[in-house]
Design a protein around this motif. Structure first.
Motif, PDB file in Angstrom:
ATOM      1  N   GLU A 158     -51.161  36.066   2.077  1.00 16.62           N
ATOM      2  CA  GLU A 158     -51.775  36.302   3.392  1.00 16.62           C
ATOM      3  C   GLU A 158     -52.335  35.020   4.021  1.00 16.62           C
ATOM      4  OE1 GLU A 158     -54.639  37.352   0.106  1.00 16.62           O
ATOM      5  OE2 GLU A 158     -52.641  38.034   0.623  1.00 16.62           O
ATOM      6  N   TYR A 160     -50.627  32.236   4.340  1.00 19.28           N
ATOM      7  CA  TYR A 160     -49.546  31.498   4.981  1.00 19.28           C
ATOM      8  C   TYR A 160     -49.415  31.981   6.420  1.00 19.28           C
ATOM      9  CZ  TYR A 160     -48.025  29.620   0.496  1.00 19.28           C
ATOM     10  OH  TYR A 160     -47.959  28.952  -0.693  1.00 19.28           O
ATOM     11  N   LYS A 162     -47.086  31.616   8.802  1.00 18.12           N
ATOM     12  CA  LYS A 162     -45.785  32.121   9.234  1.00 18.12           C
ATOM     13  C   LYS A 162     -44.990  32.569   8.017  1.00 18.12           C
ATOM     14  CE  LYS A 162     -45.660  29.264  13.341  1.00 18.12           C
ATOM     15  NZ  LYS A 162     -44.934  28.269  14.104  1.00 18.12           N
ATOM     16  N   ALA A 163     -45.476  33.545   7.324  1.00 18.96           N
ATOM     17  CA  ALA A 163     -44.854  34.013   6.080  1.00 18.96           C
ATOM     18  C   ALA A 163     -43.437  34.528   6.302  1.00 18.96           C
ATOM     19  CB  ALA A 163     -45.720  35.093   5.441  1.00 18.96           C
ATOM     20  N   GLU A 164     -43.154  35.116   7.483  1.00 17.75           N
ATOM     21  CA  GLU A 164     -41.829  35.694   7.727  1.00 17.75           C
ATOM     22  C   GLU A 164     -40.739  34.620   7.742  1.00 17.75           C
ATOM     23  OE1 GLU A 164     -43.614  34.610  11.637  1.00 17.75           O
ATOM     24  OE2 GLU A 164     -44.333  35.881  10.011  1.00 17.75           O
ATOM     25  N   GLY A 165     -41.073  33.386   8.028  1.00 18.87           N
ATOM     26  CA  GLY A 165     -40.096  32.305   8.031  1.00 18.87           C
ATOM     27  C   GLY A 165     -39.945  31.594   6.708  1.00 18.87           C
ATOM     28  N   GLN A 166     -40.654  32.079   5.700  1.00 17.96           N
ATOM     29  CA  GLN A 166     -40.616  31.448   4.384  1.00 17.96           C
ATOM     30  C   GLN A 166     -40.248  32.490   3.330  1.00 17.96           C
ATOM     31  OE1 GLN A 166     -43.990  28.706   3.712  1.00 17.96           O
ATOM     32  NE2 GLN A 166     -44.713  29.349   5.739  1.00 17.96           N
ATOM     33  N   PRO A 167     -38.981  32.568   2.955  1.00 12.63           N
ATOM     34  CA  PRO A 167     -38.514  33.611   2.032  1.00 12.63           C
ATOM     35  C   PRO A 167     -39.306  33.697   0.727  1.00 12.63           C
ATOM     36  CG  PRO A 167     -36.669  32.307   2.843  1.00 12.63           C
ATOM     37  CD  PRO A 167     -37.923  31.662   3.325  1.00 12.63           C
TER      38      PRO A 167
END
Length: 169
Positions: A158, A160, A162-167
């Protein structure tokens, strides 16, 4: 000015008949070929003469390495000499430092590569190890989970932005 001091240290190394292994904006790796720590320290102190010509930058040495595995810019592993006969392994920019690795990578460690053994012996050990890995892979005795690359997060998911851009997150 940074380029000037780098050029000056390169020229100084050449006049001292030393090999410059690597240099960028904030560091210079020089092979002193010294076998004694006191001699390596003396040589590193000779580089400080550059400071007399510059007011805004100052050169100093960070470490003396007994052995260095320099892969590319900012990626190396080395045996660092400390006080007395102390040594430690310093790793910068390599996979194990970035928390990415697979299990079979751990079996042949940087410590073995930087063991101080004669280069030919180390290369032979690496070759033998990789040959065994190849044989075990072809023979099906190396488990698939040993190929999985593990990643560890440096912070909670939580945290990060932009977690969605980091697999991996």
């Amino acid at each position: 000015m940074g380029r000037e001091i780098l050029q000056h240290t390169k020229e100084l190394a050449e006049t001292m008949h030393l090999d410059v292994l690597y240099g960028d904006t904030d560091s210079r790796f020089v092979n002193s070929t010294a076998s004694e720590l006191s001699e390596a320290l003396r040589i590193s102190n000779e580089f400080k003469v550059v400071n007399e010509q510059y007011r805004k930058l100052e050169i100093d040495f960070d470490a003396i390495f007994q052995c260095l595995l320099l892969l590319q810019k900012k990626k190396y592993a080395a045996v660092k000499l400390g006080n007395g006969a102390e040594t430690s392994i310093e790793v910068k920019g390599l996979d194990m430092k970035r928390r990415e690795y697979c299990t079979f990578e751990e079996h042949f460690s940087v410590q073995q590569i930087l063991s101080g053994e004669v280069s030919e012996i180390v290369v032979e050990q690496i070759h033998d190890y990789l040959f065994c890995v190849g044989e075990n892979t072809r023979g099906g005795t190396l488990r698939l989970d040993e190929y999985v690359i593990n990643k560890r997060l440096a912070k909670n998911p939580e945290d990060y932005p932009k977690a969605e851009g980091q697999p991996h997150v």
